[in-house]
Scaffold this motif. Structure first.
Motif, PDB file in Angstrom:
ATOM      1  N   HIS A  51      37.055  48.509  40.031  1.00  0.00           N
ATOM      2  CA  HIS A  51      37.910  46.987  41.032  1.00  0.00           C
ATOM      3  C   HIS A  51      38.279  48.164  41.833  1.00  0.00           C
ATOM      4  O   HIS A  51      39.391  48.642  41.474  1.00  0.00           O
ATOM      5  CB  HIS A  51      38.689  45.979  39.609  1.00  0.00           C
ATOM      6  CG  HIS A  51      39.573  46.463  39.557  1.00  0.00           C
ATOM      7  ND1 HIS A  51      40.860  47.069  40.261  1.00  0.00           N
ATOM      8  CD2 HIS A  51      39.980  46.612  37.906  1.00  0.00           C
ATOM      9  CE1 HIS A  51      41.763  47.433  38.712  1.00  0.00           C
ATOM     10  NE2 HIS A  51      41.376  47.245  38.172  1.00  0.00           N
ATOM     11  N   SER A  52      38.947  47.111  42.586  1.00  0.00           N
ATOM     12  CA  SER A  52      39.914  47.932  44.330  1.00  0.00           C
ATOM     13  C   SER A  52      41.321  46.892  43.397  1.00  0.00           C
ATOM     14  O   SER A  52      41.609  46.711  42.360  1.00  0.00           O
ATOM     15  CB  SER A  52      39.221  46.557  45.080  1.00  0.00           C
ATOM     16  OG  SER A  52      40.307  45.299  44.637  1.00  0.00           O
ATOM     17  N   LEU A  53      42.031  47.811  44.284  1.00  0.00           N
ATOM     18  CA  LEU A  53      43.901  47.895  43.972  1.00  0.00           C
ATOM     19  C   LEU A  53      43.988  47.137  43.639  1.00  0.00           C
ATOM     20  O   LEU A  53      45.705  46.407  42.698  1.00  0.00           O
ATOM     21  CB  LEU A  53      44.355  49.158  44.761  1.00  0.00           C
ATOM     22  CG  LEU A  53      45.860  49.179  44.493  1.00  0.00           C
ATOM     23  CD1 LEU A  53      46.393  50.280  42.933  1.00  0.00           C
ATOM     24  CD2 LEU A  53      46.557  49.513  45.965  1.00  0.00           C
ATOM     25  N   ASP A  54      43.868  45.347  44.564  1.00  0.00           N
ATOM     26  CA  ASP A  54      44.358  44.116  44.257  1.00  0.00           C
ATOM     27  C   ASP A  54      43.678  43.590  43.277  1.00  0.00           C
ATOM     28  O   ASP A  54      43.897  42.090  43.076  1.00  0.00           O
ATOM     29  CB  ASP A  54      44.326  44.011  45.166  1.00  0.00           C
ATOM     30  CG  ASP A  54      43.640  43.843  46.259  1.00  0.00           C
ATOM     31  OD1 ASP A  54      43.678  43.031  47.358  1.00  0.00           O
ATOM     32  OD2 ASP A  54      42.013  44.281  45.449  1.00  0.00           O
ATOM     33  N   GLY A  55      42.307  44.101  42.739  1.00  0.00           N
ATOM     34  CA  GLY A  55      41.777  43.417  42.131  1.00  0.00           C
ATOM     35  C   GLY A  55      40.691  42.388  42.759  1.00  0.00           C
ATOM     36  O   GLY A  55      40.249  41.885  42.199  1.00  0.00           O
TER      37      GLY A  55
END
Length: 121
Positions: free
Chosen positions: A49-53
């Motif tokens: 997932h990306s850093l911010d989810g």
């Protein structure tokens, strides 16, 4: 340090939930990923997932069956695996990265010890 757990033996069509808990790092500063390695094969990307989810990435063959999620309060990332197939059998690894190609093992900075998932037919 990353500690993975939740693997086991399950029949085809069953479910497992893997967990990976991080310690000693600022969890919210990293993106988390799951990889797997079957005997005789290279380690391959499964999900991340990306850093911010807000964005998730999946290997094509697990889309619609696996779900990655994270709980920053518990420093933990999960991989919910449903409708498991024998070809999902592998050692599953969690890993963290701060930058680079989300699909590439070389982008990940730290790795957990792996947890075995075996799916019987």
């Amino acid at each position: 340090q990353l500690q993975a757990s939740g693997g086991g033996l399950v029949q085809a069509g069953g479910s497992l939930r893997l967990s990976c808990t991080a310690s000693g790092l600022t969890f919210s500063s990293y993106t988390m990923g799951w990889f797997r390695q079957a005997p005789g094969k290279e380690r391959e990307f499964v999900a991340a997932h990306s850093l911010d989810g807000s964005v998730t990435y999946y290997k094509d063959s697990v889309k619609g069956r696996f779900t990655i999620s994270r709980d920053d309060a518990k420093n933990t990332v999960y991989l919910q695996m449903n409708m498991l197939k024998p070809e999902d059998t592998a050692v599953y690894y969690c890993a963290v990265r701060r930058r680079g190609n989300v699909y590439s093992t070389s982008s990940y900075d730290y790795w957990g010890q792996g947890t075995q998932v075996t799916v019987s037919s």
